[in-house]
Every structure is written in C-alpha cells, then in structure tokens.
Motif scaffolding. Structure first.
Motif, PDB file in Angstrom:
ATOM      1  N   GLU A  22      -2.660  24.099  36.561  1.00 55.12           N
ATOM      2  CA  GLU A  22      -1.240  24.262  36.255  1.00 55.12           C
ATOM      3  C   GLU A  22      -0.620  22.929  35.841  1.00 55.12           C
ATOM      4  O   GLU A  22       0.159  22.874  34.893  1.00 55.12           O
ATOM      5  CB  GLU A  22      -0.490  24.849  37.451  1.00 55.12           C
ATOM      6  N   LEU A  23      -0.956  21.858  36.550  1.00 58.48           N
ATOM      7  CA  LEU A  23      -0.424  20.545  36.168  1.00 58.48           C
ATOM      8  C   LEU A  23      -0.891  20.188  34.759  1.00 58.48           C
ATOM      9  O   LEU A  23      -0.094  19.732  33.936  1.00 58.48           O
ATOM     10  CB  LEU A  23      -0.864  19.471  37.164  1.00 58.48           C
ATOM     11  N   ALA A  24      -2.159  20.415  34.488  1.00 57.61           N
ATOM     12  CA  ALA A  24      -2.697  20.124  33.155  1.00 57.61           C
ATOM     13  C   ALA A  24      -1.938  20.893  32.079  1.00 57.61           C
ATOM     14  O   ALA A  24      -1.579  20.339  31.041  1.00 57.61           O
ATOM     15  CB  ALA A  24      -4.182  20.464  33.117  1.00 57.61           C
ATOM     16  N   LYS A  25      -1.670  22.153  32.351  1.00 55.79           N
ATOM     17  CA  LYS A  25      -0.939  22.990  31.396  1.00 55.79           C
ATOM     18  C   LYS A  25       0.475  22.457  31.180  1.00 55.79           C
ATOM     19  O   LYS A  25       0.956  22.389  30.050  1.00 55.79           O
ATOM     20  CB  LYS A  25      -0.901  24.428  31.911  1.00 55.79           C
ATOM     21  N   ARG A  26       1.130  22.071  32.261  1.00 56.32           N
ATOM     22  CA  ARG A  26       2.510  21.583  32.170  1.00 56.32           C
ATOM     23  C   ARG A  26       2.632  20.319  31.338  1.00 56.32           C
ATOM     24  O   ARG A  26       3.658  20.093  30.688  1.00 56.32           O
ATOM     25  CB  ARG A  26       3.074  21.303  33.562  1.00 56.32           C
ATOM     26  N   ILE A  27       1.604  19.467  31.369  1.00 57.21           N
ATOM     27  CA  ILE A  27       1.706  18.192  30.667  1.00 57.21           C
ATOM     28  C   ILE A  27       0.864  18.135  29.388  1.00 57.21           C
ATOM     29  O   ILE A  27       0.849  17.121  28.698  1.00 57.21           O
ATOM     30  CB  ILE A  27       1.376  17.003  31.592  1.00 57.21           C
ATOM     31  N   GLY A  28       0.160  19.215  29.091  1.00 58.18           N
ATOM     32  CA  GLY A  28      -0.557  19.308  27.829  1.00 58.18           C
ATOM     33  C   GLY A  28      -1.872  18.557  27.759  1.00 58.18           C
ATOM     34  O   GLY A  28      -2.211  17.996  26.713  1.00 58.18           O
TER      35      GLY A  28
END
Length: 66
Positions: A22-28
C-alpha cells in the motif's frame, strides 16, 4: 552499510497499519523498493521523502531526526 531511515519508515508504516504494498502504491514505487529501504539495503531518493511523509502522515523531521 545499512541505512537507518528504513527502520523509521517501517516503524511509522506499521504504526499506521499500512502494508509495504500500500505504501508503495501511494508513492508510486515498487513493493520491492519499499522492502529494500526497510531492510537497509538502500534508501529513498530525496524526491521521494516528501511523498513518504505525506503517505504516512508524518513530518520530515520525524523521519529524518532534524
């Protein structure tokens, strides 16, 4: 050399119950990239620090000890 910033990213991420994915998705970025930061293998680029702070709802000083 292990990078200490990864420990802080993990601490704040887990405190907010956010998965690495989820963190990876949020920051691209990729999940593997977040995993490598947290493992101390490498550290995030300066241009990503603001995005990480926004995603985890923390101030830069919390993440960087300034």
């Amino acid at each position: 050399m292990a990078y200490a910033i990864g420990v802080k990213i993990k601490k704040y991420r887990e405190a907010r119950r956010v998965s690495q994915k989820e963190l990876a998705k949020r920051i691209g970025v990729s999940n593997a990239r977040v995993s490598n930061w947290e493992a101390g293998i490498n550290r995030p680029d300066v241009d990503l620090l603001a995005a990480i702070c926004r995603a985890l709802e923390i101030s830069p000083s919390e993440l960087l000890d300034v």
